[in-house]
Design a protein around this motif. Sequence first.
Motif, short mmCIF file in Angstrom:
data_model
loop_
_atom_site.label_atom_id
_atom_site.label_comp_id
_atom_site.label_asym_id
_atom_site.label_seq_id
_atom_site.Cartn_x
_atom_site.Cartn_y
_atom_site.Cartn_z
N VAL A 10 -39.97 38.81 -25.12
CA VAL A 10 -39.68 40.03 -25.88
C VAL A 10 -38.78 40.94 -25.04
N LEU A 11 -37.70 41.43 -25.66
CA LEU A 11 -36.79 42.35 -25.00
C LEU A 11 -36.28 43.37 -26.00
N PRO A 12 -35.77 44.51 -25.53
CA PRO A 12 -35.28 45.52 -26.47
C PRO A 12 -34.18 44.97 -27.35
N SER A 13 -34.15 45.40 -28.60
CA SER A 13 -33.07 45.01 -29.49
C SER A 13 -31.77 45.67 -29.03
N PHE A 14 -30.66 45.16 -29.55
CA PHE A 14 -29.36 45.64 -29.11
C PHE A 14 -28.93 46.89 -29.88
N ILE A 15 -28.10 47.69 -29.23
CA ILE A 15 -27.54 48.90 -29.84
C ILE A 15 -26.03 48.78 -29.78
N SER A 51 -22.39 31.89 -24.64
CA SER A 51 -21.58 31.09 -25.55
C SER A 51 -21.02 31.99 -26.65
N ALA A 52 -19.71 32.18 -26.65
CA ALA A 52 -19.08 33.04 -27.66
C ALA A 52 -19.37 32.50 -29.05
N GLY A 53 -19.78 33.41 -29.93
CA GLY A 53 -20.06 33.03 -31.31
C GLY A 53 -21.45 32.48 -31.55
N HIS A 54 -22.24 32.39 -30.49
CA HIS A 54 -23.59 31.83 -30.65
C HIS A 54 -24.63 32.79 -30.10
N VAL A 55 -25.51 33.27 -30.97
CA VAL A 55 -26.61 34.12 -30.56
C VAL A 55 -27.88 33.27 -30.53
N PRO A 56 -28.58 33.22 -29.41
CA PRO A 56 -29.83 32.46 -29.37
C PRO A 56 -30.77 32.86 -30.51
N LYS A 57 -31.45 31.88 -31.07
CA LYS A 57 -32.34 32.13 -32.19
C LYS A 57 -33.43 33.12 -31.79
N ILE A 100 -36.52 42.26 -29.96
CA ILE A 100 -36.33 40.89 -30.43
C ILE A 100 -37.28 40.00 -29.64
N CYS A 101 -37.73 38.93 -30.26
CA CYS A 101 -38.52 37.94 -29.54
C CYS A 101 -37.87 36.57 -29.72
N THR A 102 -37.89 35.78 -28.67
CA THR A 102 -37.15 34.53 -28.67
C THR A 102 -37.81 33.54 -27.71
N LEU A 113 -47.42 37.59 -25.50
CA LEU A 113 -45.97 37.67 -25.35
C LEU A 113 -45.58 37.83 -23.90
N GLN A 114 -44.33 37.47 -23.59
CA GLN A 114 -43.75 37.69 -22.28
C GLN A 114 -42.78 38.87 -22.39
#
Length: 395
Positions: A58-63, A377-383, A365-367, A7-8
């Motif tokens: 990989v980055l921390p999930s959102f709160i 982009s409002a309304g769009h969360v990267p997969k 989260i990992c992406t 992972l990165q």
Amino acid sequence: MQFFYNLQLVNKDFTGFISRQVILVQNGLIKWIGPEKDIPLAKNNSKIKKINLKNQKVLPSFIECHTHSIFAGSRAEEFELRNTGTSYLEIAARGGGILSTVTKTRAMNETEMLKISQMRINEFVRQGVSTVEIKSGYGLDTKTEIKMLTVARKLKGPRIVTTFLGAHAKPHEFESFERYLEDIIKNTLPHLKKKKLSNRVDIFIEKNFFEKDIGKKYLKKFQEQGFDITIHANQLSQSGGAELAIELKAKSADHVIQLSDDTIKKFGTSKVVTVLLPAADLYMKCDYPPARKLIDAGATVALATDFNPGTSPTQDLMLVGLLARLKMGMTLSEVFKAYTINAACALGIECEEGSLEVGKKANFICTEFDLTDFFYSAGHVPKHRLFIGGKEIKI
């Protein structure tokens, strides 16, 4: 024990990634994190569940640290009124605003409330949120406030942090704001303590709502009972709520649009987190908070949706971050910090969540997408894939 490899890992400044990293998870907590070459356990250990993240980032999930997610009904008609020139205070004086939601929320049974609320929480989870703060405040009586907090405790998926916001507005049953606060202390506070439904209290300090002086006495009563405090402060005017938050060493002061330069400086040397809610400012056609001045002064800035039926009927984290970048002068890395470690600080859980460190919960989260694809982009969360306590969460 779980072994996440290949992972990165995002760096602490959210400006890039470190390749060939490993995260070891035991009992939902990060046991070790670092380069694959330095891992303290053998890869062929049969007791370890190995998960190849295929070079994903990989980055921390959102709160999500400020929401009013439990409510009944809609206030769409008020949106049209505000668009045609009626102010928020005028709508409230006519019996609209918070009190119109109170009527509908009091009438909703617990089963239906749980069903609707779970759907809303699922929407946050889809966006990579592992912790959601939920305020009461649409009951304004002991029975309904307790019902709301009870429902919050039953929600599944993310960690739920509950906040008692009985002092959201004055219900019709009381002639004065002070008498209503006295009733909360006498009749509602004992139930909160007995049922352990929350260890946080909030109050809306604003003109035509709760004034600073009576709010101070009220909050100190809760502090004496071991509650953390937060304040809806300085949203529509320089109400004194922000200064009171600093004086009482609150966990956070939220909204904080109308701030003097002196107060901004005080936030810079205070541990009180400023929670900024730009989606509400968009809907209310308010000024935006002075985020750049706060950050430059040294203040800790968090972001949240303020999801509620009246002044911020959106759960879109990407919109919040986009507004922070476009309207409030925040950089992308500052937005990521505001939605992770700084949001954790606002809730007093920064020792448990908000960053990927040994001893903290394995919430991430990992992406395949880059950091620049978020809050763009409002309304769009990267997969992405969401892990809470090292377990993948699917909605």
